[in-house]
Design a protein around this motif. Sequence first.
Motif, PDB file in Angstrom:
ATOM      1  N   LEU A   1       2.654   0.023   8.521  1.00  0.00           N
ATOM      2  CA  LEU A   1       3.288   1.226   9.071  1.00  0.00           C
ATOM      3  C   LEU A   1       3.695   1.027  10.521  1.00  0.00           C
ATOM      4  O   LEU A   1       4.755   1.468  10.941  1.00  0.00           O
TER       5      LEU A   1
ATOM      6  N   LEU B   1      11.417   4.989   7.121  1.00  0.00           N
ATOM      7  CA  LEU B   1      10.170   5.656   7.476  1.00  0.00           C
ATOM      8  C   LEU B   1      10.366   7.155   7.290  1.00  0.00           C
ATOM      9  O   LEU B   1      11.349   7.735   7.770  1.00  0.00           O
TER      10      LEU B   1
ATOM     11  N   ALA C   1       3.928   9.464  10.480  1.00  0.00           N
ATOM     12  CA  ALA C   1       4.441   8.677   9.358  1.00  0.00           C
ATOM     13  C   ALA C   1       3.666   9.016   8.093  1.00  0.00           C
ATOM     14  O   ALA C   1       2.459   8.899   8.053  1.00  0.00           O
TER      15      ALA C   1
ATOM     16  N   GLY D   1       6.489   4.863   4.086  1.00  0.00           N
ATOM     17  CA  GLY D   1       7.312   3.795   4.632  1.00  0.00           C
ATOM     18  C   GLY D   1       7.713   2.827   3.536  1.00  0.00           C
ATOM     19  O   GLY D   1       6.939   2.550   2.621  1.00  0.00           O
TER      20      GLY D   1
END
Length: 94
Positions: A5, A37, A45, A48
């Motif tokens: 990530l 993302l 986040a 992804g």
Amino acid sequence: MAAFLGGIAGGLLSQWVASNGTALAQKPNGVHAEEFLLLDQAGKARAGLGLDANGEVGLVLTSKDGSRTLHLSPDERMVIKLAERGGKVLWAAP
């Protein structure tokens, strides 16, 4: 997981910062990118899709509270993994 990530976030940020404003032609029915993302409303986040530093493709989905992560990658020995925040694998499948 955090590295994946982080790599996606760093790649997007560096692309935005280093962009010279030049637009490249794309097919009218397609989108070309090295990574995507998905952020929630707070900017965290949650998903992804992209390549890691080794060129391996992966899809990462993170729970709302960040306690669990689902990782899918055909390049790894365990293609599907569900892990908790500390990295402990809760479930995996080849």
